[in-house]
Write a protein that holds these residues in place. Sequence first.
Motif, mmCIF file in Angstrom:
data_model
loop_
_atom_site.group_PDB
_atom_site.id
_atom_site.type_symbol
_atom_site.label_atom_id
_atom_site.label_comp_id
_atom_site.label_asym_id
_atom_site.label_seq_id
_atom_site.Cartn_x
_atom_site.Cartn_y
_atom_site.Cartn_z
ATOM 1 N N LYS A 175 28.558 61.575 34.662
ATOM 2 C CA LYS A 175 27.190 61.078 34.573
ATOM 3 C C LYS A 175 26.597 61.454 33.219
ATOM 4 O O LYS A 175 27.008 62.439 32.602
ATOM 5 N N ARG A 176 25.613 60.698 32.765
ATOM 6 C CA ARG A 176 24.994 60.988 31.476
ATOM 7 C C ARG A 176 24.381 62.383 31.454
ATOM 8 O O ARG A 176 24.445 63.081 30.440
ATOM 9 N N ALA A 182 26.520 69.448 29.040
ATOM 10 C CA ALA A 182 27.729 70.070 28.500
ATOM 11 C C ALA A 182 27.767 70.078 26.981
ATOM 12 O O ALA A 182 28.198 71.055 26.363
ATOM 13 N N VAL A 183 27.321 68.977 26.375
ATOM 14 C CA VAL A 183 27.461 68.832 24.919
ATOM 15 C C VAL A 183 26.204 69.222 24.158
ATOM 16 O O VAL A 183 26.270 69.820 23.090
ATOM 17 N N TRP A 184 25.029 68.895 24.708
ATOM 18 C CA TRP A 184 23.764 69.202 24.033
ATOM 19 C C TRP A 184 23.085 70.453 24.577
ATOM 20 O O TRP A 184 22.219 71.009 23.940
ATOM 21 N N GLY A 185 23.464 70.884 25.765
ATOM 22 C CA GLY A 185 22.862 72.071 26.357
ATOM 23 C C GLY A 185 21.779 71.698 27.359
ATOM 24 O O GLY A 185 21.119 70.668 27.231
ATOM 25 N N VAL A 186 21.589 72.562 28.355
ATOM 26 C CA VAL A 186 20.647 72.261 29.440
ATOM 27 C C VAL A 186 19.201 72.224 28.960
ATOM 28 O O VAL A 186 18.332 71.669 29.638
ATOM 29 N N ASP A 187 18.920 72.831 27.803
ATOM 30 C CA ASP A 187 17.543 72.856 27.305
ATOM 31 C C ASP A 187 17.196 71.653 26.439
ATOM 32 O O ASP A 187 16.064 71.527 25.971
ATOM 33 N N THR A 194 20.437 59.059 23.984
ATOM 34 C CA THR A 194 21.152 59.787 22.931
ATOM 35 C C THR A 194 22.652 59.715 23.176
ATOM 36 O O THR A 194 23.442 59.480 22.252
ATOM 37 N N VAL A 195 23.069 59.904 24.429
ATOM 38 C CA VAL A 195 24.485 59.816 24.789
ATOM 39 C C VAL A 195 25.016 58.422 24.474
ATOM 40 O O VAL A 195 26.077 58.274 23.857
ATOM 41 N N ASP A 196 24.281 57.396 24.896
ATOM 42 C CA ASP A 196 24.720 56.012 24.661
ATOM 43 C C ASP A 196 24.886 55.722 23.173
ATOM 44 O O ASP A 196 25.838 55.055 22.756
ATOM 45 N N THR A 197 23.952 56.229 22.363
ATOM 46 C CA THR A 197 23.995 55.980 20.921
ATOM 47 C C THR A 197 25.200 56.652 20.273
ATOM 48 O O THR A 197 25.914 56.039 19.464
ATOM 49 N N TYR A 221 30.144 57.370 32.111
ATOM 50 C CA TYR A 221 31.348 57.013 31.366
ATOM 51 C C TYR A 221 32.571 57.704 31.953
ATOM 52 O O TYR A 221 32.476 58.714 32.641
ATOM 53 N N ILE A 222 33.735 57.121 31.620
ATOM 54 C CA ILE A 222 35.001 57.741 31.965
ATOM 55 C C ILE A 222 35.925 57.601 30.764
ATOM 56 O O ILE A 222 35.920 56.579 30.069
#
Length: 225
Positions: A175-176, A182-187, A194-197, A221-222
């Motif tokens: 899920k997005r 995981a990549v940008w952090g929970v904060d 942003t993920v889509d871009t 995504y997968i």
Amino acid sequence: MKKTILIVEDEDKLRETVSDFLKLYDYEIIEAKDGEVAITQFEENINQIDLVLLDIMLPVYDGQYVLKRIREISKVPVIMMTAKSGDYEQIKSFGNGVDDYIKKPFMLAVLKARVEAVLKRTSSDDDGIEELTAGKLKLDCKARKIYVDGTYVVTTPKEFDLLSFFIQNQNVTLKREQILDAVWGVDYEGTYRTVDTIIKQIRIKLGEECPYIKSIYGIGYIFEI
């Protein structure tokens, strides 16, 4: 060993406040009040600087230009500080290679937490993994370089982190919000766009050789070969 932070901020009071606060926690500080001085300070101290706190709205050269110049010669983590709101500026920053983004005004304790989180994440070198491979894609985790069928492809730090996360979670529908955490952090305060871009940018760079990131309508995504 003490970590060195370059603080780039044109507001003297804010720059001095942040500097004095971080010094309390044993950080070495280098200061710059405009984009031109920031580039000079970075180039002169490139081997000592562990992280950059960078304002967007600066005299001479703005923060986006400074970020691009830094990324031409270094992968040092950069946290953007700005009073500007809206997704566009954040997406532009991540596209230029920023590692995190914090909006003004902010609490000093929150800034410190962001600094510590980014330093921890970027110094982990993918938990000791030296290389990741998937189909025609290879990630050199130590050098943080990506190769498509043996050819080096220039990517931003976030693009590298995202691909690394995908490869380590192959054949899993993500899920997005999972990707953001995981990549940008929970904060992270941005949106799923942003993920889509970033994924759109990655797909362009990988080309038809590596069509591995697939959209799952309404979910995320997968990554599969």
